[in-house]
Structure formats: C-alpha cells, structure tokens
Design an enzyme around this catalytic site. Sequence first.
Site, PDB file in Angstrom:
ATOM      1  N   PRO A   2     -27.107  10.107  -7.970  1.00  0.00           N
ATOM      2  CA  PRO A   2     -26.778  11.214  -7.056  1.00  0.00           C
ATOM      3  C   PRO A   2     -25.914  10.733  -5.901  1.00  0.00           C
ATOM      4  O   PRO A   2     -26.274   9.803  -5.187  1.00  0.00           O
ATOM      5  CB  PRO A   2     -28.144  11.687  -6.559  1.00  0.00           C
ATOM      6  CG  PRO A   2     -29.129  11.147  -7.540  1.00  0.00           C
ATOM      7  CD  PRO A   2     -28.540   9.877  -8.075  1.00  0.00           C
ATOM      8  N   GLU A   3     -24.770  11.363  -5.752  1.00  0.00           N
ATOM      9  CA  GLU A   3     -23.865  11.047  -4.648  1.00  0.00           C
ATOM     10  C   GLU A   3     -23.992  12.141  -3.583  1.00  0.00           C
ATOM     11  O   GLU A   3     -24.720  13.111  -3.775  1.00  0.00           O
ATOM     12  CB  GLU A   3     -22.422  10.972  -5.161  1.00  0.00           C
ATOM     13  CG  GLU A   3     -22.184   9.832  -6.139  1.00  0.00           C
ATOM     14  CD  GLU A   3     -21.971   8.493  -5.445  1.00  0.00           C
ATOM     15  OE1 GLU A   3     -21.987   8.454  -4.207  1.00  0.00           O
ATOM     16  OE2 GLU A   3     -21.805   7.486  -6.153  1.00  0.00           O
ATOM     17  N   HIS A  90     -42.868  12.085 -14.944  1.00  0.00           N
ATOM     18  CA  HIS A  90     -41.967  11.573 -13.913  1.00  0.00           C
ATOM     19  C   HIS A  90     -41.882  12.491 -12.694  1.00  0.00           C
ATOM     20  O   HIS A  90     -41.077  12.263 -11.802  1.00  0.00           O
ATOM     21  CB  HIS A  90     -40.578  11.347 -14.496  1.00  0.00           C
ATOM     22  CG  HIS A  90     -40.564  10.324 -15.593  1.00  0.00           C
ATOM     23  ND1 HIS A  90     -41.037   9.037 -15.416  1.00  0.00           N
ATOM     24  CD2 HIS A  90     -40.155  10.399 -16.879  1.00  0.00           C
ATOM     25  CE1 HIS A  90     -40.912   8.364 -16.558  1.00  0.00           C
ATOM     26  NE2 HIS A  90     -40.394   9.169 -17.453  1.00  0.00           N
ATOM     27  N   ARG A 109     -36.738   6.427 -12.787  1.00  0.00           N
ATOM     28  CA  ARG A 109     -36.570   4.993 -12.503  1.00  0.00           C
ATOM     29  C   ARG A 109     -37.205   4.575 -11.188  1.00  0.00           C
ATOM     30  O   ARG A 109     -37.290   3.390 -10.894  1.00  0.00           O
ATOM     31  CB  ARG A 109     -35.078   4.637 -12.536  1.00  0.00           C
ATOM     32  CG  ARG A 109     -34.496   4.841 -13.932  1.00  0.00           C
ATOM     33  CD  ARG A 109     -33.016   4.525 -13.985  1.00  0.00           C
ATOM     34  NE  ARG A 109     -32.748   3.117 -13.706  1.00  0.00           N
ATOM     35  CZ  ARG A 109     -31.535   2.599 -13.631  1.00  0.00           C
ATOM     36  NH1 ARG A 109     -30.475   3.380 -13.815  1.00  0.00           N
ATOM     37  NH2 ARG A 109     -31.358   1.327 -13.381  1.00  0.00           N
ATOM     38  N   ARG A 152      -9.065  -6.038  10.609  1.00  0.00           N
ATOM     39  CA  ARG A 152      -9.885  -6.320   9.424  1.00  0.00           C
ATOM     40  C   ARG A 152      -8.991  -6.591   8.221  1.00  0.00           C
ATOM     41  O   ARG A 152      -8.079  -5.814   7.921  1.00  0.00           O
ATOM     42  CB  ARG A 152     -10.818  -5.130   9.126  1.00  0.00           C
ATOM     43  CG  ARG A 152     -11.762  -4.807  10.273  1.00  0.00           C
ATOM     44  CD  ARG A 152     -12.737  -5.928  10.568  1.00  0.00           C
ATOM     45  NE  ARG A 152     -13.644  -6.193   9.457  1.00  0.00           N
ATOM     46  CZ  ARG A 152     -14.861  -5.681   9.345  1.00  0.00           C
ATOM     47  NH1 ARG A 152     -15.325  -4.860  10.273  1.00  0.00           N
ATOM     48  NH2 ARG A 152     -15.612  -5.987   8.310  1.00  0.00           N
TER      49      ARG A 152
END
Length: 270
Positions: A2-3, A90, A109, A152
Amino acid sequence: MPELPEVETTVRGLASILAGETISRVSVRRADLRRPFPPDLAQALTGARVSGLSRRAKYGLIHTDRARTMVFHLGMSGRWRIDPDEIGKHDHLVLETGNGHVLALNDARRFGSVDLVDDDALDAWAPFAALGPEPLGPGLTAQHLARAFVGRIAAIKLMLLDQRIVAGLGNIYVCEALHRARIHPEREAGTVSLPALKRLVPEIRAVLEESIAAGGSTLRDYARPDGELGYFAKDFLVYGREGDPCACGRPVARVVQGGRSTFFCSVCQK
Ligand SMILES: [Zn+2]
C-alpha cells in the site's frame, strides 16, 4: 504494498462508515502485527465515538472523542475489509460500529502496525516527529526541496524517497513524477535547478491525485465486491515498463538505486 494513494483511499473509505459513529465492539484476535497491539486497545476504543479520520505519510489515523487516536500502518499486505461475509484467520483486528458495520483489519504478512497515541502527543510521536511535509500539503514547495538539496550529491531519486524531505512518497510516484518533470533520476540533487523543481512539485501532486481519483470517490467504488478497501490498478508511464517505448520512442530504461528499481527515459529526462 500500500502506497500513499491507497492509504488515502482507505482512510476516505473508512471515514464514510466510521466518522461520527460509535465503536461498539473491538476484537483483538492475536497479540501482535509488526509489534504488539496496545494492551488497552479494546478498552480504549470500545464505546468511543470516532471524531474524524486523517492520514499522515502512509499512516491512517482514527481520531476519537477520548483524546486518543488509533494509528494504523498497512505494512506490506494490510487492508481493511468492510462488512466481510466471514472473519478469516488474517483478520487480526475487528471493529463493530453502533450502526451495525463490521471493519476488519486483514494483514497476512503482519508487517503492519496499530498504535494508540494521545492526541496532544501525535506531532512528537516518534514515527511522525522527523517526517517532512506532506506531498499534497502546502509545505511541499520547490523552495523547500531546494533548501533540502543544497550541496547534496545524492541522486534526486533517493532524496525524494527520504521521508525527512517529503513524507510518504513511494518509489512508483517518484519515478513517475521525475519522468513527467523531465528530470533524470540519477542527477545529483544539489544540481537540479529551481525551475526544474518548480516543474517537479506539481507533477508529484498530480500523479498522487490521479491515483487517489482512480481509487474512487464513493464507498461503492472504494470497496470491491469482497469488501476490500483501497486497491486499484493505474497505468503508469514508466514504472514497471522497462523496454516499453516511451512517448518519444526510446525504450524505458531501468536502473537500481538504493536497492530499488528506477524506471526512466534517458532521452526525455536530463
Ligand atoms: Zn522519452
């Protein structure tokens, strides 16, 4: 995994059911996910009224009228199921609402997490304290990035994945936004011009907002037939498309940066 757009879609889907409702029953069905469930989770939430929901980076926040917030992270495989036909092995946390809905947090998971945080401690809570601005919020500007990138030499791709610089931006969205802004992912961050960063910021927002929109705007869109929230397919221009032709005709290239794949076009991105 999931983003941010999936988390945002999940939060909106949950809000359509939970906002203003009372949590009538809480079942904690195992001891832990990535870390233990808070020992007082059921006690803290049972009878509480949900005052609102929000998102910070890839965390979903369920605010209550008890000045405490339940913060969840979906990890690798977490998802909420709405009114599932049956509770499966689950489904590790199940909330029932006063108006008869059942919400199950399913995580095969178990890389996800659930925490309870006092409202007045949220900003200082360790996972939030060091986060940079939200990519969809007013804090993300070209000037913010320019300041963060001064001197950077790290690749801009890697800097954009640094949660201290921008919160919650995932690999897919960084690849897509850099492509749309025509910035090479391996460019040293400190050498990217302000005009290029001014192209980049709106593209970051656009790619996220398009993905959120693809997740739907009504509960019926959010929840698939099995009640699963927040997952959807969207076509991307470069992500996952190594060898496919870019709009310019050149095949999309892939390199590995920081252990993760970057997809880009060596002609369009400089
Ligand atoms: Zn191209």
